[in-house]
Design an enzyme around this catalytic site. Structure first.
Site, short mmCIF file in Angstrom:
data_model
loop_
_atom_site.label_atom_id
_atom_site.label_comp_id
_atom_site.label_asym_id
_atom_site.label_seq_id
_atom_site.Cartn_x
_atom_site.Cartn_y
_atom_site.Cartn_z
N CYS A 264 0.82 -1.23 0.00
CA CYS A 264 0.00 0.00 0.00
C CYS A 264 0.84 1.27 0.00
O CYS A 264 0.66 2.16 -0.84
CB CYS A 264 -0.97 -0.02 1.18
SG CYS A 264 -0.22 0.13 2.82
N HIS A 312 -2.61 1.39 6.79
CA HIS A 312 -2.95 1.28 5.37
C HIS A 312 -3.12 2.67 4.78
O HIS A 312 -3.51 3.61 5.48
CB HIS A 312 -4.25 0.48 5.18
CG HIS A 312 -4.52 0.13 3.74
ND1 HIS A 312 -3.83 -0.85 3.07
CD2 HIS A 312 -5.41 0.64 2.85
CE1 HIS A 312 -4.28 -0.93 1.83
NE2 HIS A 312 -5.24 -0.03 1.67
N HIS A 324 -5.69 1.93 -4.46
CA HIS A 324 -4.77 1.40 -3.44
C HIS A 324 -4.37 -0.03 -3.80
O HIS A 324 -4.96 -0.66 -4.68
CB HIS A 324 -5.42 1.45 -2.05
CG HIS A 324 -6.57 0.48 -1.88
ND1 HIS A 324 -6.72 -0.32 -0.79
CD2 HIS A 324 -7.64 0.20 -2.69
CE1 HIS A 324 -7.82 -1.05 -0.90
NE2 HIS A 324 -8.39 -0.75 -2.04
#
Length: 348
Positions: A264, A312, A324
């Site tokens: 990520c 994240h 993402h």
């Protein structure tokens, strides 16, 4: 009178009463089975978790793996910087040693000249020792050294002290690097164990259940309803958005920062690098890599940080969507900005 009774027949194998009982039992079992509804194909035993429970456990393991991955990324980033410092320190040691060698050669030339003239002055011999400090401490002998000799000796003294300091710094940095590398190995093992546990759980799902789990929209499918809305906050933000969209469909790989695969924070760091902006490697550090803005004011190019631990990150691209790198098995894709709890929004 001869007997006319027929001789008794010996039963053949399989024709005795045990065989008859077996046949009758099998027939009864078959009849009973015909009365019981057959289980649907792919049904799980009563003691096996449901697909929902398995998916929940997989998601939890992926979240834990992501936390561990971001820790790994942070240590890897520090190790990379320290590795560069170690290299510079070792270069400094080499330069310092070369300088000491040149100064000692210069003093050695002076000694050679004196020897050819009839012997080496004791003061010059002392200057060539490995510990010139002890000689300089003897003030009574200083008047026997010329100003030129004294200058060379002091330069050698300074160069040796600098060399020892550089060696000590290089040794300390090497020790730190060794510790970071051991930490990286432990964290790598932690991530691998969690991902392996997730894979084992996924193997318990039927092909249909796995397909359902992975039925999120791909980048190609989402492109038709592509993100829109507010304009990027700058030209560089627009370039970062273009870069992150170009990565749609590329695979997730923990610890990867492109261009072929991403985790990520590796994706967002890579996208901004394409725009000429350097941001930190981890999602935790990226949270502080710019100005905080409310979610309602997010503009394309802003970094959306998720979960309280900032484990994240995705890039807002407008239209209520982020791009993402979700988790192993899921490629870089669009998802709703509210797919999980938002911690903060950062505008680099």
């Amino acid at each position: 009178m001869a007997s006319h009774r027929s001789p008794r027949r010996t039963p053949q194998p399989g024709q005795g009463w045990p065989a008859r009982v077996t046949v009758l039992s099998a027939a009864a079992a078959g009849a009973a089975a015909a009365l019981v509804p057959s289980a649907p194909a792919g049904a799980k035993p009563d003691d096996q978790p449901s697909a929902a429970a398995l998916n929940s456990r997989v998601d939890r393991l992926y979240e834990q793996a992501e936390v561990a991955t971001e820790k790994y990324n942070g240590v890897a980033e520090r190790a990379g910087k320290l590795r560069e410092q170690v290299s510079n320190a070792q270069d400094g040691v080499a330069r310092g040693q070369a300088k000491v060698n040149r100064l000692r050669d210069s003093l050695g030339s002076l000694a050679g000249a004196q020897y050819r003239s009839g012997g080496i002055d004791p003061t010059v011999a002392l200057m060539l020792t490995t510990d010139p400090d002890s000689f300089l401490d003897k003030a009574a002998t200083l008047d026997r050294i010329s100003s030129r000799q004294l200058l060379k000796l002091r330069r050698l003294q300074s160069a040796q002290r600098d060399l020892e300091q550089r060696r000590s710094e290089a040794s300390d940095k090497l020790e730190q690097l060794d510790g970071l590398q051991k930490t990286l190995q432990r964290q790598k093992k932690d991530v691998q164990q969690k991902l392996a546990a997730a894979r084992r759980l996924l193997d318990q799902l039927s092909p249909e259940e796995r397909a359902s789990r992975n039925s999120h929209r791909s980048g190609k499918e989402a492109a038709g309803a592509g993100p829109g809305g507010a304009e990027p906050s700058s030209e560089r933000a627009a370039a970062a958005v273009a870069a992150v969209k170009s990565a749609l469909g590329r695979p997730y790989a923990w610890g990867a920062a492109g261009p072929g695969s991403f985790d990520c924070s590796g994706l967002t760091q890579w996208a901004y690098k394409q725009a000429g902006i350097s941001i930190p490697r981890t999602s935790q550090a990226q949270r502080s890599a710019g100005r905080q803005v409310p979610l309602g004011q997010a503009r394309p190019g802003d970094l959306v940080i998720y979960r309280d631990d900032a484990s994240h990150v995705g890039m807002y691209v407008g239209g209520g969507q982020v791009v993402h790198a979700p988790h192993p098995g899921a490629p870089v894709r669009y998802d709703p900005v509210g797919m999980m709890p938002v911690s903060s929004v950062t505008r680099p």
